[in-house]
Design an enzyme around this catalytic site. Structure first.
Site, PDB file in Angstrom:
ATOM      1  N   SER A   1       0.855  -1.197   0.000  1.00  0.00           N
ATOM      2  CA  SER A   1       0.000   0.000   0.000  1.00  0.00           C
ATOM      3  C   SER A   1       0.879   1.231   0.000  1.00  0.00           C
ATOM      4  O   SER A   1       2.022   1.201   0.480  1.00  0.00           O
ATOM      5  CB  SER A   1      -0.891   0.010   1.246  1.00  0.00           C
ATOM      6  OG  SER A   1      -1.550   1.247   1.395  1.00  0.00           O
TER       7      SER A   1
ATOM      8  N   TYR B   1      -2.778  -0.876  10.425  1.00  0.00           N
ATOM      9  CA  TYR B   1      -2.768  -1.190   9.002  1.00  0.00           C
ATOM     10  C   TYR B   1      -1.492  -0.673   8.333  1.00  0.00           C
ATOM     11  O   TYR B   1      -0.813  -1.396   7.593  1.00  0.00           O
ATOM     12  CB  TYR B   1      -4.002  -0.582   8.330  1.00  0.00           C
ATOM     13  CG  TYR B   1      -4.077  -0.822   6.833  1.00  0.00           C
ATOM     14  CD1 TYR B   1      -4.558  -2.024   6.338  1.00  0.00           C
ATOM     15  CD2 TYR B   1      -3.668   0.151   5.921  1.00  0.00           C
ATOM     16  CE1 TYR B   1      -4.632  -2.259   4.970  1.00  0.00           C
ATOM     17  CE2 TYR B   1      -3.739  -0.069   4.558  1.00  0.00           C
ATOM     18  CZ  TYR B   1      -4.218  -1.269   4.084  1.00  0.00           C
ATOM     19  OH  TYR B   1      -4.286  -1.494   2.725  1.00  0.00           O
TER      20      TYR B   1
END
Length: 700
Positions: A577, A590
């Site tokens: 990401s 996350y």
């Protein structure tokens, strides 16, 4: 060479069958129906094996008069799935006129090109080498099939006598001859000399039948096949493969399949020495019983006989000569030794029979590997080819069983096998095949593959020729996604909790059993819980790290184990990401785990490069549309953080990028394809941003 009767195929048929006329349309419809009926039953013929034909008349648009035509299954088609588009349509007068210009057996290959000058109209399939046997026989309908029972008679040492005992004068014997124009002449002559016959057994090859109507021809085919089956059952000895071999009996199913999964990467690596191959595993009762019997080494060494069989299975299989209970390490070592010997023997076979006009040797690796107590591994350029090779070898085992039950199995000579395997016409057919897609022969394993980015990646890789294993926590959704991507030759779905080491091992074992191993792994499985530091619980932290950090580690470890065993290199891709680089608000768990994944890319790239395994990653920005994570609550959480409506979140992310474009699952899939298609063959340790341009996430 002898002449054949070239009169009308059916003198009683009316001559007014025009295109669009219901009578003519019925001829074609009945042919397709008969083909599908016969081809859908494996007792009648093998996949893509055999031909069917029908004769009728249409109006010639040039002369306005009637012209007699032959509709015959074209080259490469399959009877079970045949449609009208798969038929070649030829003028019978021109086809039969070729008898007068036939230059003889030494030049019969030239006749295939001559078939093109007999075609009627545009379109249709290319005529096959077997067209002559359909057009020269004086019958309106002709079948040529490869039933196991018929080939058993055809390959028996005294097949001519057995054919006479089985059928009397109703079916005649035609000695072995390579498929071609001369075989068509032989069958036509013998049929004319035996007006009461309904068909023939073709030595070493198969059967041919004929009839005045489509139904009569079909009935004759089934009569020959079923009569041969009964004859073998009634007259054959009970144990044609000999007594059981101690220690060679099948392992219990669970143990058998576990050993098959453990051996598959080794066997696939050996079979891919010359060029990469996809594998298929078979442990049917026929194969296991064959390998458990004393005569299997002798029979396997003789190889298959029917041309359709050995073109897909090669001249003979590689057979492990150890009992089922031999230690795995010993089996692996012995397979390596036998593979070296197999390649040497195949080269001798090629050099003994090749001449100055022979095509180059195509590869010396086996297409079939037999492991007693375990089963059969088969290989090909794609999963379908590998699977069909296995089906053909099962056919061959059935043929050997029938021939040995009645007599002694005696396939055609190796010199004849070579003439067909390295036939100029077969070589030309191979050259006409389309260029392989960028990921052909590669087996991909995609975690979280049932939805969102994973689903898009799986679809893209399959579209580029890869065999795809869709791995997902939800087994039902994984299987559904795989079924929607393609047949089991393209994609299979497996359950996989990536945080469970044993579950990961089982899922990759299923990949090995389905396709032989794995070459390309996409670590995509993930979830997200968006909370600020003080609200993030220990469970929140552990759950995300278990699935993405630990899960990626477990999948990469087991995949690398399989890839190094194969010795074929590979690709591991992490879907990380932009949050691995960009410090976004209220997202501690996350973003931390994505940073962990990003560094795993670097660490594994450095470690696995010596094995030819490249490790790269993709850093997407928020993929909202089609995302399982966003749909599962993450979207609402992030929308709240940024103070926008959840429905506007994708547009919000797009506005903050340099390009002003929303990122979709297919954009991430595109990046995965670029990283793994071979164009970046010297790139490893790279993280590719797919974020529309987020300056704060630029790699430094």
């Amino acid at each position: 060479m002898g002449r054949v009767n070239t009169g009308p195929s059916d003198p009683t048929a009316p001559d007014h069958h025009e295109q669009g006329n219901p009578v003519t349309e019925r001829v074609v419809a009945e042919l397709v129906e008969r083909s599908n009926t016969l081809g859908s039953d494996p007792r009648n013929t093998n996949f893509a094996g055999g031909n069917t034909s029908a004769a009728g008349t249409r109006t010639d648009p040039v002369t306005g008069g009637p012209v007699e035509l032959l509709w015959v299954k074209g080259s490469g088609g399959d009877l079970g799935t045949l449609t009208e588009d798969g038929l070649a349509v030829l003028r019978l007068d021109r086809l039969r006129a070729l008898v007068d210009v036939y230059p003889g057996e030494d030049r019969e290959d030239e006749m295939v090109a001559a078939f093109d000058h007999c075609l009627f109209g545009k379109g249709g399939a290319a005529p096959s080498i077997d067209t002559a046997m359909h057009g020269l026989v004086r019958a309106a309908h002709v079948d040529h099939l490869h039933p196991d029972s018929g080939i058993a008679l055809a390959t028996a040492a005294d097949g001519e006598r057995l054919t006479r005992e089985c059928f009397g004068d109703r079916v005649v014997w035609v000695p072995w001859r390579r498929p071609g124009f001369q075989l068509g002449l032989d069958i036509a002559r013998i049929a004319e000399e035996n007006p009461g016959a309904i068909g023939a057994v073709l030595g070493g090859h198969g059967i041919t039948t004929w009839g005045a109507t489509s139904q009569e021809c079909q009935d004759h085919s089934l009569e020959v096949i079923r009569t041969a089956e009964r004859f073998i059952a009634e007259h054959g000895r009970p144990e044609p493969f000999g007594p059981a071999l101690e220690g060679y009996e099948p392992l219990p199913e669970e143990e058998r399949r576990a050993r098959a999964a453990a051996l598959a990467p080794t066997v696939r690596g050996l079979a891919s020495t010359d060029r990469a191959q996809v594998g298929h595993f078979t442990d049917t009762e026929e194969i296991l019983d064959f390998l458990a019997r004393a005569e299997h080494p002798r029979l396997a060494a003789l190889g298959t006989s029917c041309p359709d069989h050995f073109l897909r299975t090669k001249v003979r299989p590689l057979v492990l000569d150890l009992p089922a209970t031999a230690p795995l390490e010993q089996v692996v070592e012995r397979l390596g030794e036998l593979h070296v010997r197999y390649r040497e023997d195949y080269r001798r076979y090629y050099e003994e029979h090749a001449d100055a006009d022979s095509p180059p040797m195509r590869g010396a690796d086996p297409a079939v590997v037999l492991v007693p107590g375990v089963g059969m591994f088969t290989f090909g350029k794609d999963a379908k080819t590998a699977r069909v090779a296995g089906e053909f070898y099962v056919n061959a085992v059935n043929v050997m069983r029938g021939a040995e039950a009645l007599s002694t199995y005696r396939p055609i000579d190796e010199s004849e096998k070579f003439r067909i395997e390295y036939w100029s016409l077969e070589e030309a057919k191979l050259r006409r095949q389309p260029a392989p897609k960028s990921l052909a022969t590669r087996v991909a394993f995609v975690t979280g593959g049932a939805s969102g980015i994973g689903r898009a990646v799986a679809e893209r890789l399959a579209g580029e020729g890869a065999c795809v294993v869709v791995a997902d926590l939800d087994a039902e959704q994984a299987e559904k996604a795989a079924a929607e991507i393609g047949s089991a030759d393209t994609a299979v779905g497996v359950a996989c909790d990536v945080s469970d080491a044993r579950a990961v091992t089982r899922a990759l074992e299923q990949a090995a059993l389905a396709f032989g191993g794995v070459d390309l792994v996409v670590n995509n499985a993930g979830l997200s819980i968006s909370k600020p530091l003080l609200e993030t619980t220990e469970r929140d932290w552990d759950l995300q790290h278990d699935v993405m950090a630990k899960g990626s580690f477990l999948v990469s470890r087991e995949a690398a184990r399989m890839m190094t065993t194969q010795g074929m290199g590979g690709d591991i891709v992490y879907i990380a990401s932009k949050n691995a680089v960009f410090a976004g608000p209220k997202n501690i768990a996350y973003s931390s785990v994505k940073a962990d994944q990003a560094h795993q890319v670097r660490l594994l790239a450095a470690e696995l490069g010596e094995h030819g395994i490249r490790v790269n990653g993709v850093n997407p920005d928020g993929v909202v549309r089609g995302s399982g994570i966003f749909a599962g609550g993450w979207g609402a959480q992030r929308a709240a953080v940024y103070g926008v409506e959840e429905k506007d979140l994708g547009a919000f992310y797009a506005k903050r990028t340099i390009l002003g474009r929303e990122v979709l699952p297919e954009h991430v899939a595109n990046a995965v394809h670029v990283l793994t298609s071979g164009e970046l063959s010297h790139t490893t340790g790279l993280l590719v941003p797919v974020d529309g341009g987020v300056a704060a996430a630029f790699l430094r």
